[in-house]
Design a protein around this motif. Structure first.
Motif, PDB file in Angstrom:
ATOM      1  N   UNK A   1       0.808  -1.221   0.000  1.00 22.65           N
ATOM      2  CA  UNK A   1       0.000   0.000   0.000  1.00 22.65           C
ATOM      3  C   UNK A   1       0.842   1.272   0.000  1.00 22.65           C
ATOM      4  N   UNK A   2       2.060   1.198   0.516  1.00 17.94           N
ATOM      5  CA  UNK A   2       2.909   2.389   0.492  1.00 17.94           C
ATOM      6  C   UNK A   2       3.625   2.529  -0.852  1.00 17.94           C
ATOM      7  N   UNK A   3       3.765   1.435  -1.578  1.00 22.58           N
ATOM      8  CA  UNK A   3       4.446   1.475  -2.876  1.00 22.58           C
ATOM      9  C   UNK A   3       3.498   1.767  -4.033  1.00 22.58           C
ATOM     10  N   UNK A   4       2.257   1.335  -3.911  1.00 20.94           N
ATOM     11  CA  UNK A   4       1.268   1.509  -4.974  1.00 20.94           C
ATOM     12  C   UNK A   4       0.004   2.136  -4.389  1.00 20.94           C
ATOM     13  N   UNK A   5      -0.671   2.940  -5.203  1.00 15.84           N
ATOM     14  CA  UNK A   5      -1.947   3.492  -4.745  1.00 15.84           C
ATOM     15  C   UNK A   5      -3.002   2.396  -4.814  1.00 15.84           C
ATOM     16  N   UNK A   6      -4.104   2.598  -4.132  1.00 23.92           N
ATOM     17  CA  UNK A   6      -5.157   1.581  -4.138  1.00 23.92           C
ATOM     18  C   UNK A   6      -5.708   1.366  -5.546  1.00 23.92           C
ATOM     19  N   UNK A   7      -5.804   2.428  -6.339  1.00 22.51           N
ATOM     20  CA  UNK A   7      -6.284   2.268  -7.715  1.00 22.51           C
ATOM     21  C   UNK A   7      -5.277   1.503  -8.568  1.00 22.51           C
ATOM     22  N   UNK A   8      -3.983   1.716  -8.330  1.00 25.18           N
ATOM     23  CA  UNK A   8      -2.962   0.959  -9.063  1.00 25.18           C
ATOM     24  C   UNK A   8      -3.025  -0.526  -8.704  1.00 25.18           C
ATOM     25  N   UNK A   9      -3.240  -0.809  -7.442  1.00 24.13           N
ATOM     26  CA  UNK A   9      -3.339  -2.206  -6.994  1.00 24.13           C
ATOM     27  C   UNK A   9      -4.555  -2.869  -7.625  1.00 24.13           C
ATOM     28  N   UNK A  10      -5.700  -2.188  -7.564  1.00 31.46           N
ATOM     29  CA  UNK A  10      -6.923  -2.747  -8.134  1.00 31.46           C
ATOM     30  C   UNK A  10      -6.785  -2.953  -9.631  1.00 31.46           C
ATOM     31  N   UNK A  11      -6.197  -1.987 -10.333  1.00 32.08           N
ATOM     32  CA  UNK A  11      -6.004  -2.118 -11.781  1.00 32.08           C
ATOM     33  C   UNK A  11      -5.070  -3.285 -12.096  1.00 32.08           C
ATOM     34  N   UNK A  12      -3.987  -3.428 -11.348  1.00 31.55           N
ATOM     35  CA  UNK A  12      -3.038  -4.519 -11.573  1.00 31.55           C
ATOM     36  C   UNK A  12      -3.706  -5.870 -11.328  1.00 31.55           C
ATOM     37  N   UNK A  13      -4.547  -5.952 -10.320  1.00 32.06           N
ATOM     38  CA  UNK A  13      -5.243  -7.206 -10.024  1.00 32.06           C
ATOM     39  C   UNK A  13      -6.213  -7.550 -11.147  1.00 32.06           C
ATOM     40  N   UNK A  14      -6.997  -6.566 -11.571  1.00 34.69           N
ATOM     41  CA  UNK A  14      -7.987  -6.819 -12.616  1.00 34.69           C
ATOM     42  C   UNK A  14      -7.335  -7.130 -13.960  1.00 34.69           C
ATOM     43  N   UNK A  15      -6.189  -6.511 -14.234  1.00 37.31           N
ATOM     44  CA  UNK A  15      -5.490  -6.731 -15.504  1.00 37.31           C
ATOM     45  C   UNK A  15      -4.593  -7.962 -15.459  1.00 37.31           C
ATOM     46  N   UNK A  16      -4.410  -8.533 -14.280  1.00 38.18           N
ATOM     47  CA  UNK A  16      -3.516  -9.686 -14.145  1.00 38.18           C
ATOM     48  C   UNK A  16      -2.063  -9.293 -14.317  1.00 38.18           C
ATOM     49  N   UNK A  17      -1.736  -8.058 -13.930  1.00 38.27           N
ATOM     50  CA  UNK A  17      -0.397  -7.499 -14.118  1.00 38.27           C
ATOM     51  C   UNK A  17       0.523  -7.906 -12.968  1.00 38.27           C
ATOM     52  N   UNK A  18       1.153  -9.062 -13.121  1.00 39.86           N
ATOM     53  CA  UNK A  18       2.052  -9.591 -12.089  1.00 39.86           C
ATOM     54  C   UNK A  18       3.256  -8.665 -11.901  1.00 39.86           C
ATOM     55  N   UNK A  19       3.768  -8.105 -12.986  1.00 38.65           N
ATOM     56  CA  UNK A  19       4.983  -7.282 -12.930  1.00 38.65           C
ATOM     57  C   UNK A  19       4.806  -6.070 -12.018  1.00 38.65           C
ATOM     58  N   UNK A  20       3.658  -5.418 -12.089  1.00 38.99           N
ATOM     59  CA  UNK A  20       3.425  -4.233 -11.256  1.00 38.99           C
ATOM     60  C   UNK A  20       3.454  -4.595  -9.778  1.00 38.99           C
ATOM     61  N   UNK A  21       2.785  -5.653  -9.411  1.00 37.98           N
ATOM     62  CA  UNK A  21       2.752  -6.070  -8.005  1.00 37.98           C
ATOM     63  C   UNK A  21       4.119  -6.573  -7.572  1.00 37.98           C
ATOM     64  N   UNK A  22       4.826  -7.202  -8.483  1.00 38.90           N
ATOM     65  CA  UNK A  22       6.141  -7.762  -8.172  1.00 38.90           C
ATOM     66  C   UNK A  22       7.199  -6.677  -7.960  1.00 38.90           C
ATOM     67  N   UNK A  23       6.947  -5.446  -8.418  1.00 33.90           N
ATOM     68  CA  UNK A  23       7.901  -4.345  -8.204  1.00 33.90           C
ATOM     69  C   UNK A  23       7.980  -3.928  -6.746  1.00 33.90           C
TER      70      UNK A  23
END
Length: 84
Positions: A22-44
């Motif tokens: 939560x300190x590295x990504x905004x809540x909207x970025x997290x939700x977008x990454x989850x919905x898009x299946x963006x492993x790379x964003x969460x893995x950063x």
């Protein structure tokens, strides 16, 4: 807070890891990454590997996908009632 509690429901994600996400990504970025299946964003996020990022996406996709914050609030209500 609701997104933090959803993250804590994932096996392998503890309080410090949840706060780091939560300190590295905004809540909207997290939700977008989850919905898009963006492993790379969460893995950063420091401390999140490929397996944990995939687990977060797999387990939260349905919870976040049903309307974002509304679904998260519903899940939060469920978590509160199940912990009693």
């Amino acid at each position: 807070k609701h997104l933090f509690l959803l993250l804590l429901s994932i096996n392998g994600v503890g309080p410090s890891t949840g706060l780091m996400i939560l300190s590295s990504l905004s809540s909207s970025e997290i939700e977008h990454a989850i919905l898009a299946g963006d492993v790379a964003t969460i893995q950063h996020v420091k401390g999140i590997g490929a397996k944990t990022a995939q687990r977060i996406i797999l387990e939260l996709k349905d919870k976040v996908g049903k309307g974002g914050t509304d679904a998260s609030a519903t899940s939060l209500g469920f978590l509160k009632s199940s912990n009693k």
